[in-house]
Design an enzyme around this catalytic site. Structure first.
Site, mmCIF file in Angstrom:
data_model
loop_
_atom_site.group_PDB
_atom_site.id
_atom_site.type_symbol
_atom_site.label_atom_id
_atom_site.label_comp_id
_atom_site.label_asym_id
_atom_site.label_seq_id
_atom_site.Cartn_x
_atom_site.Cartn_y
_atom_site.Cartn_z
ATOM 1 N N ASP A 159 -7.929 -7.010 1.694
ATOM 2 C CA ASP A 159 -6.952 -7.030 2.780
ATOM 3 C C ASP A 159 -7.561 -6.289 3.955
ATOM 4 O O ASP A 159 -8.428 -5.431 3.771
ATOM 5 C CB ASP A 159 -5.666 -6.284 2.392
ATOM 6 C CG ASP A 159 -5.831 -4.787 2.559
ATOM 7 O OD1 ASP A 159 -6.490 -4.170 1.696
ATOM 8 O OD2 ASP A 159 -5.346 -4.223 3.566
ATOM 9 N N HIS B 87 -6.003 -18.063 14.212
ATOM 10 C CA HIS B 87 -7.372 -18.487 13.887
ATOM 11 C C HIS B 87 -8.071 -17.451 12.997
ATOM 12 O O HIS B 87 -8.677 -17.808 11.984
ATOM 13 C CB HIS B 87 -8.197 -18.714 15.154
ATOM 14 C CG HIS B 87 -9.667 -18.787 14.864
ATOM 15 N ND1 HIS B 87 -10.262 -19.942 14.415
ATOM 16 C CD2 HIS B 87 -10.631 -17.831 14.899
ATOM 17 C CE1 HIS B 87 -11.548 -19.690 14.185
ATOM 18 N NE2 HIS B 87 -11.806 -18.425 14.472
ATOM 19 N N CYS C 160 -8.046 -24.787 11.775
ATOM 20 C CA CYS C 160 -6.760 -24.123 12.042
ATOM 21 C C CYS C 160 -6.021 -24.813 13.188
ATOM 22 O O CYS C 160 -6.615 -25.584 13.944
ATOM 23 C CB CYS C 160 -6.981 -22.641 12.352
ATOM 24 S SG CYS C 160 -7.360 -22.292 14.080
ATOM 25 N N CYS D 298 -7.906 -24.372 16.587
ATOM 26 C CA CYS D 298 -9.180 -25.079 16.791
ATOM 27 C C CYS D 298 -9.025 -26.592 16.822
ATOM 28 O O CYS D 298 -9.845 -27.284 17.427
ATOM 29 C CB CYS D 298 -10.170 -24.668 15.706
ATOM 30 S SG CYS D 298 -10.660 -22.937 15.877
ATOM 31 N N ASP E 175 0.868 -1.165 0.000
ATOM 32 C CA ASP E 175 0.000 0.000 0.000
ATOM 33 C C ASP E 175 0.913 1.227 0.000
ATOM 34 O O ASP E 175 2.011 1.183 0.539
ATOM 35 C CB ASP E 175 -0.885 -0.056 1.251
ATOM 36 C CG ASP E 175 -1.993 0.980 1.200
ATOM 37 O OD1 ASP E 175 -2.097 1.682 0.162
ATOM 38 O OD2 ASP E 175 -2.745 1.086 2.177
ATOM 39 N N CYS F 240 -13.788 -24.942 12.080
ATOM 40 C CA CYS F 240 -12.473 -24.446 11.664
ATOM 41 C C CYS F 240 -11.405 -25.531 11.792
ATOM 42 O O CYS F 240 -11.399 -26.297 12.752
ATOM 43 C CB CYS F 240 -12.094 -23.242 12.521
ATOM 44 S SG CYS F 240 -10.497 -22.528 12.085
HETATM 45 ZN ZN LIG Z 1 -9.630 -21.891 14.101
#
Ligand SMILES: [Zn+2]
Length: 392
Positions: free
Chosen positions: A278, A347, A318, A321, A92, A316
């Protein structure tokens, strides 16, 4: 010869599944770009980002110019090598940051004077100096320096800023091309980059249309930024402008909606033809204990979670999780443990990156409409849409 191209593979209404090719690899879109303002996505290692299938990350010219300095980044081999990320990077221009420094600036046609938020030193940004900074940083995609205004600005101020941004676009183009011809140095030539214009115009449809049309006359851009949204205007206003943009911007170029990154905004943006997003929201909110889940937002500080054995989000996959309970993450957070902040960032970023992968799969499979409706319904079953939030 250019290393940049964009192919639309499939559409669903205005939504597109595409591939944006850059010198550091291809980006399957729609895609969420995690933000590494200071050349780091806060608390995350590039290996974490790879593992969650993040494809492109964003960094910021304003912050890196002030510290450690764009010349230093260049000496260290450019941003990719400096931060250990070999995938695509977008920078940016710093326009949003500079124009967010209220009372600290004078805006003139030549450029903007402001004080560094770090040490108060007087600084000057112009289209030419920002192109040099972004050339030094060496991201694949660099954004033009533009005049950013508040979301609810009236038509005359939005027109003034939009016209200035277009004049600055022309100056950016000239400076970008000149720097490319100089080529840096023999030892460290400027890498192959592409410059995106930023379409402005606030919430005024006619201005947006004029801005997009005139930007397209100034150069043969490989993609377009849509700026000045999610800065305080209402969500319906933002959606109307995105529809105007979809009708006006070239269909065969990627559209990047700057600074927009709440889950519902991503889905509504994709539905209106946006390809790239973003936002600092996932990491910033994570550090404040706010968690995105498929059933709405969760505040990890809530006392009911003290003995909750469930993961942050049962849907989720991730690394947080799949291993840890809400009770444990809450304990880490309330104890000010570094791991708590890291897990929440991990997460939240994973959540948005995966959301866009899922949206892409739904577009490709011809089920985007049903998928997006069901997703939003579940997300809002326990909460209500919020207004847009500025995220400098
Ligand atoms: Zn997660």
């Amino acid at each position: 010869m250019t290393a940049f191209s964009f192919t639309v593979e499939k559409t669903a209404g205005a939504a597109r599944a595409g591939v944006f090719t850059t010198p550091h690899g291809a980006v399957e879109s729609p895609a969420f770009m995690p933000v590494g303002t200071q050349a780091t996505v806060k608390a995350l290692d590039p290996a974490d980002l790879r593992a969650m299938r993040a494809q492109v990350i964003l960094s910021n010219a304003y912050h890196l110019h002030l510290r450690p300095g764009d010349e230093l980044v260049r000496q260290m081999g450019g941003l990719h090598r400096f931060m250990g990320w070999d995938g695509p990077i977008l920078t940016d221009s710093g326009g949003f940051q500079v124009f967010s420094l209220a009372n600290l600036r004078t805006v003139e046609e030549e450029g903007v004077e402001f004080q560094s938020h770090l040490d108060g030193s007087k600084r000057h940004f112009s289209p030419e100096s920002v192109m040099r900074i972004e050339r030094n940083l060496g991201a694949d995609v660099i954004m033009q320096f533009d005049h950013v205004i508040p979301g609810q600005s009236d038509e005359p101020s939005a027109r003034d800023a939009t016209e200035r941004s277009l004049r600055w676009l022309e100056r950016c183009r000239v400076a970008f091309e000149q720097l490319g011809q100089i080529g840096g140095s023999d030892l460290n030539p400027y890498p192959e980059q592409t410059l995106f214009p930023v379409v402005q115009g606030g919430i005024h449809g006619a201005l947006r249309r004029a801005s997009a049309t005139r930007a397209a006359e100034i150069g043969d851009w490989k993609g377009y930024g849509i700026g000045g949204l999610s800065v305080g205007e209402s969500k319906p206003d933002m959606y109307v402008i995105l529809e105007v943009m979809h009708d006006t911007l070239p269909k065969d170029r990627p559209r990047y909606l700057m600074g927009v990154g709440f889950p519902e905004d991503l889905i509504e943006g994709v539905r209106r033809g946006v390809d790239l997003f973003d936002c600092v929201a996932p990491t910033r909110m994570g550090r404040n204990g706010a968690v995105f889940t498929s059933e709405g937002r969760l505040n990890i500080k809530r006392s009911e979670l003290r003995a909750d054995p469930r993961p942050l989000d049962e849907r989720c996959s991730c690394p947080c999780c799949t291993r840890f309970s809400r009770a444990y993450v809450r304990h880490l957070f309330t104890s000010d443990e570094i791991l708590g902040l890291r897990l929440l960032s991990l997460h939240n970023v994973h959540f948005l990156v995966t959301l866009m992968h899922d949206a892409r799969a739904a577009i490709r499979d011809g089920r985007f409409d049903g998928w997006s409706r069901a997703w939003l319904e579940r997300y809002f079953a326990n909460s209500s849409p919020l207004t847009t939030e500025a995220t400098p």
